[in-house]
Write an enzyme that holds these catalytic residues in place. Structure first.
Site, mmCIF file in Angstrom:
data_model
loop_
_atom_site.group_PDB
_atom_site.id
_atom_site.type_symbol
_atom_site.label_atom_id
_atom_site.label_comp_id
_atom_site.label_asym_id
_atom_site.label_seq_id
_atom_site.Cartn_x
_atom_site.Cartn_y
_atom_site.Cartn_z
ATOM 1 N N GLU A 67 0.789 -1.242 0.000
ATOM 2 C CA GLU A 67 0.000 0.000 0.000
ATOM 3 C C GLU A 67 0.820 1.291 0.000
ATOM 4 O OE1 GLU A 67 -2.694 -0.342 3.325
ATOM 5 O OE2 GLU A 67 -3.778 -2.011 2.415
ATOM 6 N N GLU A 70 -6.280 -10.830 -0.979
ATOM 7 C CA GLU A 70 -7.053 -10.622 0.266
ATOM 8 C C GLU A 70 -8.551 -10.597 -0.044
ATOM 9 O OE1 GLU A 70 -5.628 -7.210 2.479
ATOM 10 O OE2 GLU A 70 -3.535 -7.623 1.982
HETATM 11 C C1 XIL Z 1 -6.167 -6.202 8.519
HETATM 12 C C2 XIL Z 1 -6.424 -7.399 9.419
HETATM 13 O O1 XIL Z 1 -7.306 -8.274 8.773
HETATM 14 C C3 XIL Z 1 -6.983 -6.955 10.744
HETATM 15 O O2 XIL Z 1 -7.068 -8.045 11.653
HETATM 16 C C4 XIL Z 1 -6.106 -5.853 11.361
HETATM 17 O O3 XIL Z 1 -6.706 -5.366 12.523
HETATM 18 C C5 XIL Z 1 -5.904 -4.732 10.371
HETATM 19 O O4 XIL Z 1 -5.365 -5.231 9.152
HETATM 20 N N1 XIL Z 1 -5.021 -4.528 3.849
HETATM 21 C C6 XIL Z 1 -4.002 -5.352 4.255
HETATM 22 C C7 XIL Z 1 -4.206 -6.226 5.428
HETATM 23 O O5 XIL Z 1 -2.959 -5.454 3.563
HETATM 24 O O6 XIL Z 1 -3.015 -6.453 6.127
HETATM 25 C C8 XIL Z 1 -5.265 -5.679 6.349
HETATM 26 O O7 XIL Z 1 -5.495 -6.653 7.360
HETATM 27 C C9 XIL Z 1 -6.533 -5.360 5.589
HETATM 28 C C10 XIL Z 1 -6.259 -4.330 4.534
#
Ligand code: XIL
Length: 372
Positions: free
Chosen positions: A157, A262
């Site tokens: 990101e 994701e």
């Molecule tokens: C999220 C997790 O799922 C949560 O448990 C945590 O509190 C915050 O982060 N983008 C990403 C992930 O790359 O690492 C994030 O994961 C969600 C958004």
């Protein structure tokens, strides 16, 4: 008695034919792409109900991503403390079921403690010192898991939705230098690991084009970068399949592997019709955005099945470009979307329900798409 036996035989046969398949998704998608899940401390420990997570993982998934356990704050909470144990356990678990581990993530602006950016006096480090700290972090982690973690989201990101670079503390101190240096260090420490740039909202052309330009710059500097990860935090309607497809095509055209890293589908409304996954963009809880506390109405479930089906048809169509689809969690109850962008909601984004049961309508369709 005889009737009872007969009826249980019929139930079993029906289940076998239409219901819970013995075959896992990873088997149906063998040779197409890897099927992954993000898991957290609870699933790694596997206590109580979370034991079921282990059998689901073993059956359906051949790729595992730590949802939080490898993030800087978790694995390297203070300057001289590395908290490797939870991640070690995750790697052991994945290996015991023959799944490959994706390391998420080495460098990010979130879940990174403030000390990382500061000297002992609490003043911000200059670019050189910050890069040195980043390199030490990458070295410590990648040396430990060398040969056991198959690939890394090296940088996560770093780009805003409008295509400009995110003005993170990394960027403020180093410009885009931290990105190149992160990939260079990663390549040096584990030359066999695959290395990716990962981000959300990559269907937005401006953002995706900056990511591609960045990846090309890295490659032209003689540094390895294998692929670009599209997070895939989607809604029921948006983004469109065309928008997603355009990104798959553009990334592949430039010679980078594509993966959906994701995936989850949010069926709940939200105050600003948000897209993506900026974890800092949160709202106060309001009941009107928490519609389905007693279960998902049939018509919304149908939409969810349809959305998953269309997405997987698209993924399958581009199986020559896509190497992995990872779900961001295993079951609805464990999804981060219960608490983001608003705490305390009942979310339904994944392919297993709150009782860790297969959503058979979705899973069945995904098997069928693989077989087409
Ligand atoms: C999220 C997790 O799922 C949560 O448990 C945590 O509190 C915050 O982060 N983008 C990403 C992930 O790359 O690492 C994030 O994961 C969600 C958004």
């Amino acid at each position: 008695m005889k009737n009872l036996k007969l009826s249980s035989l019929i139930i079993l046969l029906t289940l076998f034919t239409y219901g819970v398949k013995a075959q896992g998704l990873k088997d149906s998608y063998e040779g197409i792409f890897d099927i992954g899940a993000a898991i957290d401390q609870r699933q790694v420990n596997g206590f109580g109900k979370d034991q079921i997570a282990h059998s689901i993982l073993a059956k359906h998934f051949n790729s595992v991503t730590p949802e939080n356990l490898m993030k800087w704050g978790s694995i390297h909470p203070s300057p001289n403390t590395y908290n490797f144990e939870p991640m070690d356990k995750l790697v052991d678990l994945a290996e015991s079921m023959g799944a490959r581990v994706v390391g998420h993530t080495l460098v990010w602006h979130n879940q990174t403690p403030n000390w990382v950016y500061e000297n002992e006096q609490g003043e911000r480090l200059d670019g050189l010192a910050l890069i040195k700290r980043m390199e030490d972090h990458i070295t410590a982690i990648m040396s430990r898991y060398k040969g056991r973690v198959f690939a890394y989201d090296v940088v996560n990101e770093a780009i805003f939705d409008n295509g400009e670079y995110r003005t993170s503390k990394w960027y403020e101190a180093t410009g885009t230098e931290f990105i190149k240096r992160a990939f260079a260090k990663a390549e040096e420490i584990d030359p066999d690991a695959e290395l990716y740039y990962n981000d959300y909202n990559m269907w937005k052309p401006a953002k995706r084009e900056t990511a591609i330009a960045l990846a090309k710059e890295i490659r032209e500097a003689g540094i390895r970068i294998d692929g670009i990860g599209l997070q895939g935090h989607y809604g029921l309607e948006s983004p469109s399949l065309e928008e997603i497809e355009a990104s798959i095509l553009r990334i592949a055209e430039e010679g980078f592997k594509v993966m959906f890293t994701e995936v989850d589908i949010d069926v709940l409304p939200n105050p600003v019709n948000r897209h993506g996954a900026d974890i800092d963009a949160t709202f106060e809880f309001e009941e009107q955005y928490n519609l389905y506390t007693d279960g998902l109405p049939a018509e919304i479930q149908e939409k969810l099945v349809k959305r998953y089906a269309e997405l997987f048809e698209l993924f399958k169509k581009h199986e020559d470009k896509i190497t992995r689809i990872t779900f961001w969690g295993i079951h609805d109850g464990g999804s981060w979307l219960n608490n983001w962008p608003m705490r305390g909601r009942t979310a339904y984004p994944l392919i297993f329900d709150r009782n860790y049961q297969e959503k058979q309508d979705i899973i069945q369709v995904l098997h069928e798409i693989a077989a087409k």
